[in-house]
Design a protein around this motif. Structure first.
Motif, PDB file in Angstrom:
ATOM      1  N   THR A  46      -9.578  -2.646 -25.822  1.00  0.00           N
ATOM      2  CA  THR A  46     -10.820  -2.723 -26.590  1.00  0.00           C
ATOM      3  C   THR A  46     -11.522  -4.049 -26.335  1.00  0.00           C
ATOM      4  OG1 THR A  46      -9.589  -3.604 -28.475  1.00  0.00           O
ATOM      5  CG2 THR A  46      -9.995  -1.233 -28.441  1.00  0.00           C
TER       6      THR A  46
ATOM      7  N   GLU B  48     -15.067  -4.581 -30.713  1.00  0.00           N
ATOM      8  CA  GLU B  48     -14.432  -3.332 -31.136  1.00  0.00           C
ATOM      9  C   GLU B  48     -13.125  -3.613 -31.863  1.00  0.00           C
ATOM     10  OE1 GLU B  48     -15.920  -0.338 -27.557  1.00  0.00           O
ATOM     11  OE2 GLU B  48     -14.060  -1.476 -27.327  1.00  0.00           O
ATOM     12  N   GLU B  49     -12.318  -4.524 -31.303  1.00  0.00           N
ATOM     13  CA  GLU B  49     -11.033  -4.838 -31.923  1.00  0.00           C
ATOM     14  C   GLU B  49     -11.224  -5.485 -33.283  1.00  0.00           C
ATOM     15  OE1 GLU B  49      -7.089  -7.588 -31.119  1.00  0.00           O
ATOM     16  OE2 GLU B  49      -8.141  -6.648 -29.447  1.00  0.00           O
TER      17      GLU B  49
ATOM     18  N   TYR C 159      -6.061  -0.288 -27.687  1.00  0.00           N
ATOM     19  CA  TYR C 159      -6.675   0.423 -26.576  1.00  0.00           C
ATOM     20  C   TYR C 159      -7.629   1.493 -27.096  1.00  0.00           C
ATOM     21  CZ  TYR C 159      -3.288  -1.738 -23.438  1.00  0.00           C
ATOM     22  OH  TYR C 159      -2.555  -2.646 -22.720  1.00  0.00           O
ATOM     23  N   ARG C 160      -8.619   1.775 -26.290  1.00  0.00           N
ATOM     24  CA  ARG C 160      -9.590   2.811 -26.622  1.00  0.00           C
ATOM     25  C   ARG C 160      -9.544   3.896 -25.550  1.00  0.00           C
ATOM     26  NH1 ARG C 160     -16.036   2.187 -27.994  1.00  0.00           N
ATOM     27  NH2 ARG C 160     -16.582   4.392 -27.741  1.00  0.00           N
TER      28      ARG C 160
END
Length: 203
Positions: free
Chosen positions: A23, A27-28, A69-70
């Motif tokens: 990410t 986002e994180e 993770y994305r």
């Protein structure tokens, strides 16, 4: 029509092809804020196997080295036991919303189950009308497009879809269409005639 095919042959499997990437910082930071504890000092993340994660004041990665993770979805395909396979637009997937009956399904199914043997007989009659000779049938699911019926044929158990004529726009409309499928006018007249004959042997 494509709409009719979707109702008659619903998918029962999905394939998602994508790739995992770490990410981005923003986002994180957003994800970890969703799992912030009430005291604001620690983060609880399902992605860290129950570990307690701590972030510094700048919102960078946690000091225990964990990484989020994305999943970047590249392709989505739906599969059906009826042989149909179709790709789903990623934009349609992102814009999709749950069926409006998702929170009413259990209550609708329960109300028809409460009818007991009358509902069971009607379900088997509906299956027979569609060319399915079954030993048992039970209503297991409902949405705005139709209903799902679990049937038993010997040792084999299958799930069959019975579509509505039109998309239901309310819980009442869905129940009305189920009623019409299970107890069409011709069948209601037949049941009424049998009931009258049973009450009056001389009839």
């Amino acid at each position: 029509m494509e709409y009719d095919r979707e109702m008659d042959h619903p998918s029962n499997g999905v394939s998602i092809l994508g790739c995992l990437r770490p990410t981005f910082a923003d986002e994180e930071s957003y994800i970890r804020r969703l799992f912030r504890h009430v005291d604001g000092d620690e983060y609880l993340s399902d992605w860290s196997d129950g570990e307690i994660l701590s972030l510094d004041s700048k919102g960078d990665r946690s000091n225990n080295g964990s990484t989020l993770y994305r999943l970047e979805i590249l392709r989505i395909e739906l599969f059906s036991v009826y042989g149909f396979q179709s790709a789903i637009s990623l934009q349609d997937f992102q814009d999709a919303e749950p069926d409006f009956l998702v929170h009413s399904t259990s209550a609708i199914v329960e109300r028809f189950i409460e009818r007991g043997i009358r509902c069971d007989v009607a379900l088997k009659a509906l299956c027979k009308k569609k060319g399915l000779l079954v030993e048992g049938a039970g209503l297991i699911g409902v949405d705005s497009l139709g209903m799902d019926v679990r049937v038993s044929i010997g040792r084999e158990v299958q799930t069959h879809r019975f579509p509505f004529k039109v998309r239901a726009t309310s819980e009442v409309a869905a129940e009305k269409q189920i009623q019409q499928l299970l107890f069409p006018r011709s069948r209601r007249k037949k049941l009424k005639s049998h009931a009258t004959s049973f009450r009056d042997p001389a009839f």
